[in-house]
Every structure is written in structure tokens, then in C-alpha cells.
Design a protein around this motif. Structure first.
Motif, PDB file in Angstrom:
ATOM      1  N   ALA A 118     -10.428 -41.759 -31.384  1.00 40.20           N
ATOM      2  CA  ALA A 118     -11.050 -40.523 -30.901  1.00 40.20           C
ATOM      3  C   ALA A 118     -10.458 -40.079 -29.556  1.00 40.20           C
ATOM      4  N   ARG A 119      -9.874 -41.009 -28.825  1.00 39.76           N
ATOM      5  CA  ARG A 119      -9.274 -40.678 -27.515  1.00 39.76           C
ATOM      6  C   ARG A 119      -7.845 -40.136 -27.647  1.00 39.76           C
ATOM      7  N   VAL A 120      -7.273 -40.262 -28.835  1.00 39.64           N
ATOM      8  CA  VAL A 120      -5.881 -39.843 -29.038  1.00 39.64           C
ATOM      9  C   VAL A 120      -5.850 -38.333 -29.264  1.00 39.64           C
ATOM     10  N   THR A 121      -5.342 -37.647 -28.262  1.00 39.89           N
ATOM     11  CA  THR A 121      -5.233 -36.189 -28.303  1.00 39.89           C
ATOM     12  C   THR A 121      -3.761 -35.794 -28.214  1.00 39.89           C
ATOM     13  N   PRO A 122      -3.450 -34.559 -28.560  1.00 43.04           N
ATOM     14  CA  PRO A 122      -2.059 -34.102 -28.369  1.00 43.04           C
ATOM     15  C   PRO A 122      -1.598 -34.275 -26.918  1.00 43.04           C
ATOM     16  N   ARG A 123      -2.481 -34.067 -25.955  1.00 47.43           N
ATOM     17  CA  ARG A 123      -2.125 -34.243 -24.541  1.00 47.43           C
ATOM     18  C   ARG A 123      -1.755 -35.697 -24.252  1.00 47.43           C
ATOM     19  N   LEU A 124      -2.528 -36.640 -24.764  1.00 49.15           N
ATOM     20  CA  LEU A 124      -2.221 -38.057 -24.547  1.00 49.15           C
ATOM     21  C   LEU A 124      -0.862 -38.409 -25.152  1.00 49.15           C
ATOM     22  N   LEU A 125      -0.597 -37.893 -26.344  1.00 41.08           N
ATOM     23  CA  LEU A 125       0.667 -38.196 -27.006  1.00 41.08           C
ATOM     24  C   LEU A 125       1.869 -37.611 -26.270  1.00 41.08           C
TER      25      LEU A 125
ATOM     26  N   VAL B 207       3.995 -45.673 -30.642  1.00 45.51           N
ATOM     27  CA  VAL B 207       3.434 -46.663 -29.712  1.00 45.51           C
ATOM     28  C   VAL B 207       1.909 -46.531 -29.644  1.00 45.51           C
ATOM     29  N   ILE B 208       1.420 -45.307 -29.533  1.00 44.81           N
ATOM     30  CA  ILE B 208      -0.039 -45.086 -29.467  1.00 44.81           C
ATOM     31  C   ILE B 208      -0.693 -45.453 -30.800  1.00 44.81           C
ATOM     32  N   GLU B 209      -0.063 -45.084 -31.915  1.00 46.51           N
ATOM     33  CA  GLU B 209      -0.623 -45.428 -33.233  1.00 46.51           C
ATOM     34  C   GLU B 209      -0.718 -46.940 -33.418  1.00 46.51           C
ATOM     35  N   ARG B 210       0.287 -47.673 -32.934  1.00 46.71           N
ATOM     36  CA  ARG B 210       0.219 -49.136 -33.000  1.00 46.71           C
ATOM     37  C   ARG B 210      -0.991 -49.654 -32.242  1.00 46.71           C
ATOM     38  N   ALA B 211      -1.216 -49.090 -31.061  1.00 46.55           N
ATOM     39  CA  ALA B 211      -2.350 -49.529 -30.235  1.00 46.55           C
ATOM     40  C   ALA B 211      -3.672 -49.226 -30.926  1.00 46.55           C
ATOM     41  N   VAL B 212      -3.755 -48.107 -31.619  1.00 52.07           N
ATOM     42  CA  VAL B 212      -4.977 -47.784 -32.370  1.00 52.07           C
ATOM     43  C   VAL B 212      -5.180 -48.822 -33.477  1.00 52.07           C
TER      44      VAL B 212
ATOM     45  N   ALA C 277       8.061 -45.637 -10.665  1.00 51.90           N
ATOM     46  CA  ALA C 277       7.452 -44.430 -11.237  1.00 51.90           C
ATOM     47  C   ALA C 277       7.021 -44.678 -12.677  1.00 51.90           C
ATOM     48  N   ILE C 278       7.825 -45.402 -13.434  1.00 52.84           N
ATOM     49  CA  ILE C 278       7.473 -45.724 -14.818  1.00 52.84           C
ATOM     50  C   ILE C 278       6.176 -46.531 -14.850  1.00 52.84           C
ATOM     51  N   VAL C 279       6.072 -47.535 -14.009  1.00 57.44           N
ATOM     52  CA  VAL C 279       4.871 -48.379 -13.973  1.00 57.44           C
ATOM     53  C   VAL C 279       3.656 -47.545 -13.564  1.00 57.44           C
ATOM     54  N   GLU C 280       3.808 -46.673 -12.583  1.00 57.25           N
ATOM     55  CA  GLU C 280       2.696 -45.802 -12.167  1.00 57.25           C
ATOM     56  C   GLU C 280       2.269 -44.862 -13.285  1.00 57.25           C
ATOM     57  N   ILE C 281       3.231 -44.269 -13.987  1.00 56.05           N
ATOM     58  CA  ILE C 281       2.898 -43.374 -15.104  1.00 56.05           C
ATOM     59  C   ILE C 281       2.070 -44.124 -16.136  1.00 56.05           C
ATOM     60  N   VAL C 282       2.482 -45.330 -16.456  1.00 55.97           N
ATOM     61  CA  VAL C 282       1.761 -46.119 -17.469  1.00 55.97           C
ATOM     62  C   VAL C 282       0.417 -46.594 -16.941  1.00 55.97           C
ATOM     63  N   ASP C 283       0.410 -47.272 -15.787  1.00 53.52           N
ATOM     64  CA  ASP C 283      -0.805 -47.919 -15.296  1.00 53.52           C
ATOM     65  C   ASP C 283      -1.833 -46.960 -14.711  1.00 53.52           C
ATOM     66  N   ASP C 284      -1.364 -45.922 -14.017  1.00 58.30           N
ATOM     67  CA  ASP C 284      -2.290 -45.046 -13.296  1.00 58.30           C
ATOM     68  C   ASP C 284      -2.681 -43.789 -14.067  1.00 58.30           C
ATOM     69  N   VAL C 285      -1.917 -43.449 -15.103  1.00 57.81           N
ATOM     70  CA  VAL C 285      -2.197 -42.197 -15.815  1.00 57.81           C
ATOM     71  C   VAL C 285      -2.457 -42.413 -17.298  1.00 57.81           C
ATOM     72  N   VAL C 286      -1.471 -42.938 -18.018  1.00 59.31           N
ATOM     73  CA  VAL C 286      -1.586 -42.989 -19.479  1.00 59.31           C
ATOM     74  C   VAL C 286      -2.651 -43.991 -19.934  1.00 59.31           C
ATOM     75  N   LEU C 287      -2.611 -45.206 -19.407  1.00 61.73           N
ATOM     76  CA  LEU C 287      -3.603 -46.205 -19.855  1.00 61.73           C
ATOM     77  C   LEU C 287      -5.031 -45.783 -19.542  1.00 61.73           C
ATOM     78  N   PRO C 288      -5.331 -45.290 -18.323  1.00 59.88           N
ATOM     79  CA  PRO C 288      -6.692 -44.830 -18.093  1.00 59.88           C
ATOM     80  C   PRO C 288      -7.129 -43.694 -19.014  1.00 59.88           C
ATOM     81  N   LEU C 289      -6.223 -42.759 -19.295  1.00 56.66           N
ATOM     82  CA  LEU C 289      -6.568 -41.661 -20.186  1.00 56.66           C
ATOM     83  C   LEU C 289      -6.818 -42.176 -21.605  1.00 56.66           C
ATOM     84  N   ALA C 290      -6.083 -43.232 -21.986  1.00 55.10           N
ATOM     85  CA  ALA C 290      -6.277 -43.832 -23.312  1.00 55.10           C
ATOM     86  C   ALA C 290      -7.505 -44.742 -23.370  1.00 55.10           C
ATOM     87  N   GLY C 291      -8.134 -44.960 -22.212  1.00 59.14           N
ATOM     88  CA  GLY C 291      -9.322 -45.804 -22.183  1.00 59.14           C
ATOM     89  C   GLY C 291      -9.010 -47.287 -22.165  1.00 59.14           C
ATOM     90  N   VAL C 292      -7.829 -47.633 -21.708  1.00 55.98           N
ATOM     91  CA  VAL C 292      -7.408 -49.046 -21.683  1.00 55.98           C
ATOM     92  C   VAL C 292      -7.548 -49.569 -20.257  1.00 55.98           C
TER      93      VAL C 292
END
Length: 190
Positions: A147-154, A134-139, A175-190
Motif C-alpha cells: 500500500a506504500r508503493v506509489t509512483p512517487r516512491l518508485l 528492487v521495491i517489488e522484491r522488498a514487497v 549522497a547515495i547513502v543519504e538518498i537511501v537512508d534519509d529519504v527512500v527507506l522512510p518513505l517506504a516505511g522501512v
């Protein structure tokens, strides 16, 4: 007529299904390598050649029953891909997978060597898992800077789901929406 000897993928599939059935019947605490061997109609020696202990067997069964890359649709954007992935994972969660996770957690807390083995296996599974795809597709689409893709992000989304499941016994869609919107997307720079 004698039954033909199973090998390779057929034998492995029989073994992981035997582990899954034993988890349902006996739980993690009651699962033994001997019972798995008997249910899979093979020997303990065959199991120990491939898996060093019951924890490794359980990890193999959990991995076998986890969503695969093919289960994750390409929606065209990272947010929707992540939501689809996490919802697919949650749909596959069962009492036996929760029990198995708790059992692994308890066993690894007492055994640092086993803890290292479990971490290594989880890392191996996640390196080729659906979250990486999923992350590779977004890249490739230009949504995420490589450069933002780290083992932690994955690892982040699956790790947060596991934490939610272990702490609360369920994973809500909120909880799923919060994990995506509040944590993963910001860390990915989206």
C-alpha cells in the motif's frame, strides 16, 4: 558483396550506438538526426519512423546504456539492494550522459510538447526499471507494505540521483547513502 539490410534489434542497436558516439563527439547541442543516420548507415526517414526527434533518440541511447534489471543483485534486503542499484547507476554515468541530460533539460524547457514526450518516456522506462524490481522484491519479502508503493516512491531514487548529478555534476557515495537512508527507506516505511 553487398551488405545485408539490418532490421529490428540489429538496426536499433546500430542507431543507439550511433547516437552514443555522436554525443561523445559532438555533444547534445551538436547532435543531428542526419549525423546519426550517416553514422548508423541508414536514412533519416528510418530514424523518424521510430523516433520523432533527436530528444527521443537521445532518450533511447540513455536507456540503452542505463543499468538493466539483470545488473541489480538481490542482496536479500531493500537497503542493500537500493545501495547496489544506485552505485551501479553512478558507475555508468559519463560526461556524455551528463551533457545529454543538460541538453534534454534545456530543450524541454523551451518546448512544452517535447517536455511531455520526455516525461512520458521517462515514466515508461521507470515503470519497468530496476528501481521497480528492487521495491517489488522488498514487497515480496515483506519489508515494504504494498500500500506504500506509489509512483512517487518508485521514481524517487532515480529522480534524486538525476537532481544530484545535474546540480553538482557528481554523485558521491555519501549522497547515495543519504538518498537511501534519509529519504527512500522512510518513505517506504522501512
Amino acid at each position: 558483396m553487398a551488405e545485408t539490410r539490418r532490421r529490428g534489434e540489429a538496426l536499433e542497436a546500430a542507431i543507439v550506438e550511433a547516437v552514443w558516439a555522436e554525443l561523445a563527439e559532438s555533444g547534445y547541442a551538436g547532435l543531428t538526426v542526419g549525423a546519426v543516420a550517416e553514422r548508423a548507415r541508414t536514412s533519416k526517414a528510418v530514424l523518424y519512423r521510430r523516433w520523432p526527434n533527436r530528444a527521443a533518440l537521445v532518450i533511447a541511447a540513455l536507456a540503452h546504456h542505463a543499468p538493466s534489471v539483470e545488473d541489480v543483485p538481490d542482496t536479500g534486503n531493500l537497503r542493500d539492494d537500493l545501495l547496489a542499484l544506485l552505485r551501479t547507476v553512478v558507475a555508468g554515468v559519463s560526461v556524455r550522459s551528463i551533457d545529454a541530460l543538460w541538453g534534454l533539460l534545456a530543450e524541454t524547457a523551451r518546448d512544452p510538447e517535447l517536455a511531455a514526450l520526455v516525461r512520458a518516456k521517462l515514466d515508461e522506462l521507470q515503470r519497468a526499471g530496476p528501481a521497480v524490481v528492487v521495491i517489488e522484491r522488498a514487497v515480496r519479502r515483506g519489508e515494504v507494505d504494498a500500500a506504500r508503493v506509489t509512483p512517487r516512491l518508485l521514481r524517487l531514487a532515480p529522480d534524486l540521483l538525476r537532481g544530484e548529478l545535474l546540480l553538482y555534476g557528481e554523485i558521491t557515495d555519501a549522497a547515495i547513502v543519504e538518498i537511501v537512508d534519509d529519504v527512500v527507506l522512510p518513505l517506504a516505511g522501512v
